[in-house]
Design an enzyme around this catalytic site. Structure first.
Site, PDB file in Angstrom:
ATOM      1  N   THR A  12       0.868  -1.279   0.005  1.00  0.00           N
ATOM      2  CA  THR A  12       0.125   0.001  -0.104  1.00  0.00           C
ATOM      3  C   THR A  12       0.992   1.153   0.020  1.00  0.00           C
ATOM      4  O   THR A  12       0.384   2.259  -0.538  1.00  0.00           O
ATOM      5  CB  THR A  12      -1.114  -0.105   1.252  1.00  0.00           C
ATOM      6  N   SER A  51       1.490  -7.627  -1.029  1.00  0.00           N
ATOM      7  CA  SER A  51       2.005  -8.737  -0.135  1.00  0.00           C
ATOM      8  C   SER A  51       0.867  -9.914  -0.213  1.00  0.00           C
ATOM      9  O   SER A  51       1.238 -11.007   0.216  1.00  0.00           O
ATOM     10  CB  SER A  51       2.316  -8.378   1.390  1.00  0.00           C
ATOM     11  N   THR A  84       1.310  -4.487   3.995  1.00  0.00           N
ATOM     12  CA  THR A  84       0.948  -5.047   5.503  1.00  0.00           C
ATOM     13  C   THR A  84       0.303  -6.329   6.022  1.00  0.00           C
ATOM     14  O   THR A  84       0.456  -6.987   6.826  1.00  0.00           O
ATOM     15  CB  THR A  84       0.112  -3.903   6.441  1.00  0.00           C
ATOM     16  N   ASP A  85      -0.343  -6.788   4.602  1.00  0.00           N
ATOM     17  CA  ASP A  85      -1.259  -7.855   4.862  1.00  0.00           C
ATOM     18  C   ASP A  85      -0.386  -9.170   5.488  1.00  0.00           C
ATOM     19  O   ASP A  85      -1.025 -10.037   6.155  1.00  0.00           O
ATOM     20  CB  ASP A  85      -1.991  -8.228   3.539  1.00  0.00           C
TER      21      ASP A  85
END
Ligand code: ASP
Length: 322
Positions: A12, A51, A84-85
């Site tokens: 992101t 990710s 971040t996932d």
């Protein structure tokens, strides 16, 4: 003169809105261009993806880039921009293999690069300042968000949208503007050998136990030649009794099974029989200890790829989970 090495992978922090949703657009250099820094930085893009697209092969690619940077005597620390996932998986993977005193800090954003209130540039600035600080020596692999730096092990994404989302692992440091407060050093664990390219081909599904669940998917995984299975139980690692024979079948076929829990904190504990953790561990499953399902799967994958003798496998696994 020392400098920080920045490795871009996407996420992101590098994403902008397109028809059909936000996608990765910016290079690491472009993200860096948006902030003023007191530290010299070299930049390298190794991936350009969100990710949720990451493969095990990609994890190896990131590890190799980190190891190469850490071998450079002029590099004081490494920063990785990342989605971040699945940041908690990449960070834990890197931490299991990290054999340097230099800090490696993963950071990213919850709000995309083209949002007016994007959190990416500030997170990146904090990460670069920390990675350049001599105070971070020996801090290991860290997730840095909102000026807080947590050890990779046990750190998880806790909120889908909030900018404060990572917690769980040892809080190693906190940055107040440019003042870095070093708080702790995470417990040391044995460093593992890096897996070879066969790591990229591993199939390690997660099977969930919950009310009215059955072992059909577990058997299907065995029939489809899964290399190992993570069984995520409820409570302290319990499952309906139908899973006990499935675990026995996997162990007989030399397919390792790890028992984890869906509960966010606390270890798997042998308390209950008749399908509980007592039964499942007796059937041959290995306990994840306090590692969550997603991080223990990464540990399992590394060890499976090394094709260790059964006893060595169990001992190496236990040294990371007890
Ligand atoms: N929400 C994610 C991010 O922060 C998307 C991804 O993991 O790439 O980057």
């Amino acid at each position: 003169m020392s400098f920080v090495h920045l490795i871009g992978t996407g996420g992101t922090i590098a994403s902008r809105a397109e028809t059909g949703g936000s996608t990765v657009a910016d290079s690491a250099d472009q993200i860096l261009g948006t902030i003023g820094l007191p530290t010299r930085v070299s930049v390298e893009d190794v991936l350009h993806i969100n990710s949720f697209h990451l493969t095990f092969k990609d994890l190896l690619t990131i590890h190799r880039a980190v190891a190469a940077a850490c071998k450079n005597p002029d590099v004081s620390g490494v920063v990785i921009t990342h989605g971040t996932d699945t940041m908690e998986e990449t960070a834990f993977f890197l931490s299991l293999l990290h054999d340097f005193d230099k800090p490696v800090i993963l950071t990213g954003a919850q709000r995309a690069a083209d949002q007016p209130n994007t959190d990416g540039p500030e997170n990146l600035r904090h990460a670069v300042v920390a990675a350049g600080s001599p105070q971070m020596r020996g801090a290991g692999v860290i997730i840095g968000f909102e000026a807080q730096f947590h050890a990779a092990r046990y750190t998880r994404k806790r909120h889908t949208l909030a900018t404060t989302t990572f917690s769980g692992g040892t809080r190693v440091a906190q940055l107040y503007d440019n003042y870095l407060l070093r708080l702790a050093t995470p417990n040391p664990y044995p460093v593992l050998d890096a897996p070879d390219a066969s790591f990229g081909a591993l199939d390690i599904p997660i099977i969930d136990a919950s009310p009215n669940s059955n072992a059909k998917l577990f058997y299907a995984a065995l029939e489809n030649n899964a290399d190992a299975i993570v069984l995520q139980g409820v409570g302290a690692g319990n499952a309906p009794p139908t899973f006990t024979d499935a675990v026995k079948a996997a162990v007989a076929a030399q397919v390792p099974v790890v028992l984890s829990t869906r509960v966010p904190t606390g270890p798997v504990a042998a308390i209950y029989g008749n399908g509980g953790a007592v039964t499942l561990l007796e059937a041959g499953a290995l306990s994840a200890g306090e590692l969550n399902t997603y991080q223990v799967r990464i540990l399992l994958a590394i060890l499976v790829s090394q094709q260790l003798p059964v006893e060595t496998f169990r001992d190496t696994f236990a040294a990371q989970t007890s």
